[in-house]
Design a protein around this motif. Structure first.
Motif, PDB file in Angstrom:
ATOM      1  N   ALA A   1      30.190  41.553  49.101  1.00 25.98           N
ATOM      2  CA  ALA A   1      30.797  40.561  48.225  1.00 25.98           C
ATOM      3  C   ALA A   1      31.134  41.160  46.859  1.00 25.98           C
ATOM      4  O   ALA A   1      32.083  40.734  46.216  1.00 25.98           O
ATOM      5  N   LEU A   2      30.372  42.155  46.406  1.00 23.48           N
ATOM      6  CA  LEU A   2      30.549  42.611  45.035  1.00 23.48           C
ATOM      7  C   LEU A   2      31.221  43.971  44.906  1.00 23.48           C
ATOM      8  O   LEU A   2      31.578  44.373  43.810  1.00 23.48           O
ATOM      9  N   ALA A   3      31.388  44.707  45.993  1.00 18.21           N
ATOM     10  CA  ALA A   3      32.103  45.978  45.880  1.00 18.21           C
ATOM     11  C   ALA A   3      33.536  45.690  45.442  1.00 18.21           C
ATOM     12  O   ALA A   3      34.140  44.742  45.909  1.00 18.21           O
TER      13      ALA A   3
ATOM     14  N   THR B   1      37.208  45.629  45.663  1.00 20.39           N
ATOM     15  CA  THR B   1      37.930  45.705  46.934  1.00 20.39           C
ATOM     16  C   THR B   1      39.429  45.644  46.703  1.00 20.39           C
ATOM     17  O   THR B   1      39.903  45.393  45.605  1.00 20.39           O
TER      18      THR B   1
ATOM     19  N   LEU C   1      41.078  43.293  47.721  1.00 18.31           N
ATOM     20  CA  LEU C   1      41.385  41.901  47.386  1.00 18.31           C
ATOM     21  C   LEU C   1      41.460  41.697  45.876  1.00 18.31           C
ATOM     22  O   LEU C   1      42.283  40.918  45.392  1.00 18.31           O
ATOM     23  N   ASP C   2      40.588  42.406  45.126  1.00 21.11           N
ATOM     24  CA  ASP C   2      40.654  42.311  43.656  1.00 21.11           C
ATOM     25  C   ASP C   2      42.056  42.660  43.172  1.00 21.11           C
ATOM     26  O   ASP C   2      42.682  41.908  42.421  1.00 21.11           O
TER      27      ASP C   2
ATOM     28  N   PHE D   1      44.862  40.051  44.529  1.00 24.81           N
ATOM     29  CA  PHE D   1      44.929  38.759  43.838  1.00 24.81           C
ATOM     30  C   PHE D   1      45.337  38.961  42.375  1.00 24.81           C
ATOM     31  O   PHE D   1      46.086  38.150  41.821  1.00 24.81           O
TER      32      PHE D   1
END
Lengths: 120, 120
Positions: A7-9, A11, A13-14, A17
């Protein structure tokens, strides 16, 4: 259960988005969804300098959403297949899970004869 | 044709995609997709202070993705219905348009007897 390391690496997706969080970059994606285009065409409707457009293009490329190629003096941009789907899938998974939970809650209240709209 | 005023006005999509561009905020959304939760439960798996979690919650609330309510000393958070769909729909529209264009291109090349994988 949250998987903390996943969840915190930081990614893809960061970056994806973040890239979509800007109206100029979304406008560029909207144009490119219609087909590849030279940077000059992406820039035309945008109220900003060409260097600013190139910066936005860099953000889209770093996110893996767009790739560009220079032929002579013309840089042509195109959407990268598949990347948008990853962002879509993340959102879809959350929405589906949440809606399924609401459905189960509704069914449970039905078995109790409870109207979910009334006060408890 | 890009509609400049629509494409560039700051929109809910800016705030929504920005909110989803952070792994801690996505982790909070992943937990809330399973049902409402107090802030303390959202904070537990996150390697940060409670004030930082509250800041992330503020970003999710400003984006309209989450709402929270305080009862006594407990603040309970829940996903806001419908907001996630807006982000999903924007991505889906781009992806669909782009895929449809590729299909049309493939069909056109078929009518010409051209193999799209071969060099032009």
């Amino acid at each position: 259960m949250l998987n903390q390391s996943t969840a915190l690496a930081p990614t893809d997706l960061d970056r994806m988005f973040h890239a979509l969080a800007d109206p100029a970059r979304r406008a560029m994606m909207e144009r490119l969804a219609q087909g590849p285009a030279p940077v000059s065409e992406l820039a035309r409707p945008l109220p900003m300098s060409l260097p600013s457009v190139m910066q936005h293009l860099g953000v889209l490329e770093a996110a893996g959403l767009v790739r560009s190629e220079k032929t002579g003096r013309v840089r042509t941009c195109a959407i990268v297949p598949g990347t948008l789907s990853q962002a879509e899938q993340w959102i879809n998974a959350r929405r589906t899970e949440w809606e399924r939970r609401l459905d189960r809650l509704g069914q449970y209240l039905d078995t109790l004869g409870v109207d979910p709209k009334s006060d408890p």
